[in-house]
Enzyme design. Structure first.
Site, short mmCIF file in Angstrom:
data_model
loop_
_atom_site.label_atom_id
_atom_site.label_comp_id
_atom_site.label_asym_id
_atom_site.label_seq_id
_atom_site.Cartn_x
_atom_site.Cartn_y
_atom_site.Cartn_z
N ARG A 1 24.55 -31.01 -71.85
CA ARG A 1 23.37 -31.87 -71.83
C ARG A 1 22.20 -31.05 -72.34
O ARG A 1 22.03 -29.90 -71.98
CB ARG A 1 23.04 -32.36 -70.41
CG ARG A 1 24.13 -33.13 -69.71
CD ARG A 1 23.63 -33.66 -68.37
NE ARG A 1 24.70 -34.03 -67.47
CZ ARG A 1 25.31 -35.21 -67.47
NH1 ARG A 1 24.94 -36.14 -68.33
NH2 ARG A 1 26.28 -35.48 -66.61
N HIS B 1 21.30 -25.57 -58.02
CA HIS B 1 22.32 -25.96 -58.99
C HIS B 1 23.29 -24.84 -59.35
O HIS B 1 24.32 -25.08 -59.97
CB HIS B 1 21.61 -26.47 -60.25
CG HIS B 1 22.49 -27.17 -61.23
ND1 HIS B 1 22.82 -26.65 -62.46
CD2 HIS B 1 23.12 -28.37 -61.17
CE1 HIS B 1 23.60 -27.49 -63.11
NE2 HIS B 1 23.81 -28.54 -62.36
N ASN C 1 19.48 -41.63 -57.55
CA ASN C 1 20.79 -41.10 -57.13
C ASN C 1 21.73 -42.21 -56.70
O ASN C 1 22.90 -42.25 -57.08
CB ASN C 1 20.61 -40.13 -55.95
CG ASN C 1 20.07 -38.78 -56.34
OD1 ASN C 1 20.00 -38.44 -57.52
ND2 ASN C 1 19.66 -38.01 -55.36
N HIS D 1 32.61 -28.19 -69.91
CA HIS D 1 31.45 -28.16 -69.02
C HIS D 1 30.84 -26.76 -68.92
O HIS D 1 29.74 -26.60 -68.40
CB HIS D 1 31.89 -28.65 -67.63
CG HIS D 1 30.76 -28.87 -66.66
ND1 HIS D 1 30.56 -28.06 -65.55
CD2 HIS D 1 29.77 -29.79 -66.64
CE1 HIS D 1 29.50 -28.49 -64.88
NE2 HIS D 1 29.00 -29.53 -65.52
N TYR E 1 15.63 -27.34 -62.08
CA TYR E 1 16.97 -26.98 -61.60
C TYR E 1 17.02 -25.48 -61.36
O TYR E 1 16.68 -24.69 -62.24
CB TYR E 1 18.04 -27.34 -62.64
CG TYR E 1 18.43 -28.79 -62.68
CD1 TYR E 1 17.52 -29.81 -62.44
CD2 TYR E 1 19.73 -29.16 -63.00
CE1 TYR E 1 17.88 -31.13 -62.51
CE2 TYR E 1 20.11 -30.49 -63.07
CZ TYR E 1 19.18 -31.48 -62.82
OH TYR E 1 19.54 -32.79 -62.89
N ARG F 1 24.89 -27.90 -51.97
CA ARG F 1 23.81 -28.86 -52.10
C ARG F 1 24.25 -30.28 -51.75
O ARG F 1 23.56 -30.99 -51.05
CB ARG F 1 23.27 -28.87 -53.54
CG ARG F 1 22.04 -29.77 -53.69
CD ARG F 1 21.62 -29.94 -55.13
NE ARG F 1 22.37 -30.98 -55.80
CZ ARG F 1 22.92 -30.86 -57.00
NH1 ARG F 1 22.85 -29.72 -57.64
NH2 ARG F 1 23.58 -31.85 -57.55
N ARG G 1 28.57 -37.74 -69.01
CA ARG G 1 28.24 -39.07 -68.51
C ARG G 1 26.74 -39.36 -68.60
O ARG G 1 25.91 -38.57 -68.18
CB ARG G 1 28.70 -39.21 -67.07
CG ARG G 1 28.47 -40.59 -66.47
CD ARG G 1 28.99 -40.68 -65.07
NE ARG G 1 30.45 -40.73 -65.05
CZ ARG G 1 31.20 -40.05 -64.19
NH1 ARG G 1 30.66 -39.24 -63.33
NH2 ARG G 1 32.52 -40.18 -64.23
#
EC number: 2.7.4.1
Length: 724
Positions: free
Chosen positions: A406, A623, A73, A466, A499, A595, A436
């Site tokens: 993703r 998530h 992270n 997204h 997730y 979160r 990214r």
């Protein structure tokens, strides 16, 4: 109220461009210092991850995993956030900050906190996790702790497996200082020529394709084994790399570089080629952090600082080993007793086969009623993947439209889209190649899909797509029918196992029409603003949420019941935060379940005394995004992909879908009730920005683990066959 009535009652006209949710001129002025700094709030989130690694009640290999997550992270934080701040400061660009302080001061605060956390991280490994691993039979040792027999074995391993791939690079008038790749682990070596007495410098890169920790003796049992760090093994064989030279000093160092990517989309004719060029440039971004072992001498440090053009503030002196992300390797050791208990996700009760040894008919199940999915408690493979695979194989399916932000390297979803295209179906894949750190992988998938005949598009110029959407068009007896999936997480079977996310499978015609319009906008030139069960960014999402917040304010002021509950990864957007402050002042109870980043200050009299903020971290990464409004007894509840950040609301295509099934609304309410319950283990945010962990009661007994409770409840629901 019926679904049809709901659709007629709430349309996009509710969120028209002339909507003004608050009478700003008549509202009391809010205090200037009402936001928490977003970067420091992110570091506070990573501190919560570190606190899990420090918790002796967790299985020790999971604690090692949390140490690795913290390191990973922080790497990304430096590569993107710190790098972006520095770039804008150095180029004279304006740096938006929500705390009213000079960006250079914010950068200084980040450095101070990051130094503190990295030192705490190293101490957690040395003083807590490493001894606990040793007690469990996993001993990480140094060369000095080994006997002659073990050294002989490792020397043979080094000669066979490591020495051939090492590339020592000298630095002298004929060899300039080498390029140091970002996040690589390196040995700085000073050697002395035994003939001339001259000292030279060399760099040895620790190969990233080799295991970071090497088992000392493969014959040792997995319950009682010793491991040595790869760089430690290399450091004790430097004489093999520099024969005839005296090894004067050797130390480990690591460089983090600016790896953010910026593309001027309006100025390029080929987005993929421009992105590929920018990805090549990323490798050579300027250094922004230098990590060194605490035994490094000043001569070597001076050379590195000078050659890398690093400031003293960007140097992090830490005890070995550096890059504790390498603990991901150790955390995979097959010791079930040192991990969380294994759990296999269950199939949603509504999607289970009607007869043994048969596959479920997803279309039949979804045609009966909406299905709310909750991953990873409920299987992603037997729901979303099965939905798309069945669509690809079904001769009655005419078209599939899908967004991909993703996905995994061996994605069955991508394969399903390819199979569908090859069988003659119309298939549209909107691949976001600007996701990214997944840019290269997504370019590869896009080209593979195109070769199979899939219509591949890359979204809208200047916006990232997204939203998580899939639409299947199927020919049925009474005409075409839409089957839709709207989720809060990526179409990635691998991350779906860790997730926590929500998803809606629905055959509702209105949702299907909304998605058809949205896909047309994304793939063509349509500008369609009217959505009935969706809120879509960048045009309407913020506006719609502000109106819903304003509605709760009006209800509270009129003495009617009111409540707002929001679950997000991050909440930064000033307009949303200010609206929540005003709702609090109007007497609306506001629950925020976050979160990561939270720039809102709760519990301040006259500003936010009616706002509570909680954070839950654990086995799974929370998530999902949920927005729930009481609405005077007619709940308005949305799930989707959007966080409350400027990028999500202004620079991304996001979509929230409204839930209408009473059981789904009750499920969401139940989750919020448990998350905000004082008997649930969580972190509480106070008005100063400090996160306080509440994990035990006054008697010292552990509080409820919400994720464990959900696992238990989901399993019981599946076994009893109860359907939502």
């Amino acid at each position: 109220m019926t679904d049809a009535a709901l659709d007629e009652d709430r349309t996009a006209s509710d969120f028209d461009d002339d909507f003004e949710p608050f009478d700003i001129e008549g509202a009391p002025e809010l205090p200037a210092e009402r936001y928490l700094d977003r970067e420091l709030s992110w570091l506070a989130f990573n501190q919560r991850v570190l606190e899990l690694a420090e918790d002796p009640r967790l299985p020790v290999l999971e604690r090692a995993n949390f140490l690795a997550i913290f390191a990973s992270n922080l790497d990304e934080f430096f590569m993107v956030r710190v790098a972006g701040l520095k770039r804008r400061i150095n180029t004279g660009l304006a740096v938006p900050t929500n705390v009213g302080r000079a960006p250079i001061d914010v950068l200084s605060d980040i450095s101070r906190k990051a130094h503190e956390l990295q030192e705490r991280h190293a101490a957690a490994y040395q003083e807590l996790v490493k001894p606990a691993l040793a007690e469990a039979g996993i001993r990480i040792v140094t060369w000095a702790e080994l006997g002659e027999r073990e050294r002989e074995h490792l020397h043979g391993y080094f000669s066979r497996q490591i020495f051939p791939v090492l590339m020592p690079l000298a630095v002298d008038p004929a060899h300039p200082f080498p390029y140091i790749s970002g996040l690589s682990l390196n040995l700085s070596v000073r050697v002395r020529n035994s003939r001339s007495g001259r000292q030279e410098f060399a760099r040895v890169k620790v190969p990233q394709m080799l295991p970071r920790f090497v088992q000392v003796d493969p014959d040792e049992s997995i319950e009682d084994g010793r491991w040595i760090a790869l760089e430690e093994l290399i450091a004790n064989h430097l004489e093999d790399l520099f024969p005839g030279m005296e090894i004067v000093e050797h130390h480990v160092f690591r460089v983090t570089r600016n790896e953010d990517v910026e593309i001027e989309e309006d100025e390029t004719e080929n987005l993929i080629k421009a992105l590929e060029k920018e990805l090549l440039r990323r490798r050579f971004g300027p250094p922004i952090r230098l990590e060194i072992t605490d035994d490094m001498d000043e001569v070597t440090l001076g050379l590195l600082v000078r050659e890398l053009d690093i400031s003293d503030q960007e140097v992090y002196r830490l005890p070995a080993p550096l890059d504790l992300g390498g603990l991901f390797d150790l955390a995979r050791i097959d010791r079930p007793d040192l991990h969380y208990p294994p759990r296999v996700p269950t199939t949603n009760a509504l999607l289970q086969p009607t007869e043994p040894n048969l596959d479920a008919d997803i279309f039949k199940a979804v045609s009966r009623r909406d299905v709310l999915l909750h991953h990873p408690y409920e299987s992603f493979s037997t729901s979303v993947v099965a939905f798309l695979e069945q669509a690809a194989a079904d001769p009655d399916v005419l078209a599939i439209k899908q967004t991909l932000y993703r996905t995994s390297g061996d994605s069955p979803i991508v394969e399903a889209l390819i199979d569908a295209a090859e069988s003659g179906k119309q298939v549209l894949a909107l691949v976001e190649i600007k996701a990214r750190f997944d840019e290269a992988a997504n370019i590869t998938w896009a080209r593979k899909l195109e070769k199979a005949g899939v219509h591949v598009v890359y979204g809208l110029v200047g916006l990232k797509t997204h939203c998580k959407l899939a639409l299947v068009i199927r020919q049925e007896k009474d005409g075409l029918r839409h089957y839709s999936h709207i989720g809060t997480g990526n179409y990635n079977p691998k991350t779906s196992r860790i997730y926590e996310d929500l998803g809606l499978l629905t055959a509702d015609d209105q949702v299907g029409k909304d998605l058809t319009r949205l896909f047309n906008e994304l793939s063509g030139y349509a500008i369609e603003k009217k959505f009935k069960r969706l809120l879509v960014a960048p045009l309407h999402l913020r506006k719609g949420l502000l109106k819903l917040i304003a509605g709760e304010m009006r209800n509270a002021e009129a003495g009617r019941p009111a409540r707002i509950r929001i679950k997000v990864n991050s909440i930064v957007d000033e307009a949303i935060i200010d609206a929540l402050y005003r709702a609090s002042n109007a007497g609306v109870p506001v629950d925020i379940w976050v979160r990561g980043i939270c720039s809102l200050r709760p519990g301040i009299p006259g500003l936010s005394e009616n706002i509570r903020v909680r954070s839950i971290l654990g086995r799974y990464l929370e998530h999902s995004r949920v927005f729930s409004f009481h609405n005077d007894g007619d709940p308005q509840v949305y799930i989707g992909s959007a966080d409350m950040m400027h990028r999500n609301l202004d620079r991304r295509v996001e979509a929230l879908v409204r839930l209408v099934d009473p059981d789904h609304l009750a499920e969401i309410e139940s989750q919020f009730d448990q998350a905000m319950d004082e008997r649930t283990s969580s972190w509480w945010l106070d008005s100063s920005g400090e996160w306080i962990r509440h994990s035990v009661d006054e008697a010292g007994h552990p509080l409820d683990d919400m994720q464990a409770r959900l696992m238990q409840r989901t399993g019981q629901r599946t076994r009893t066959g109860k359907r939502r």
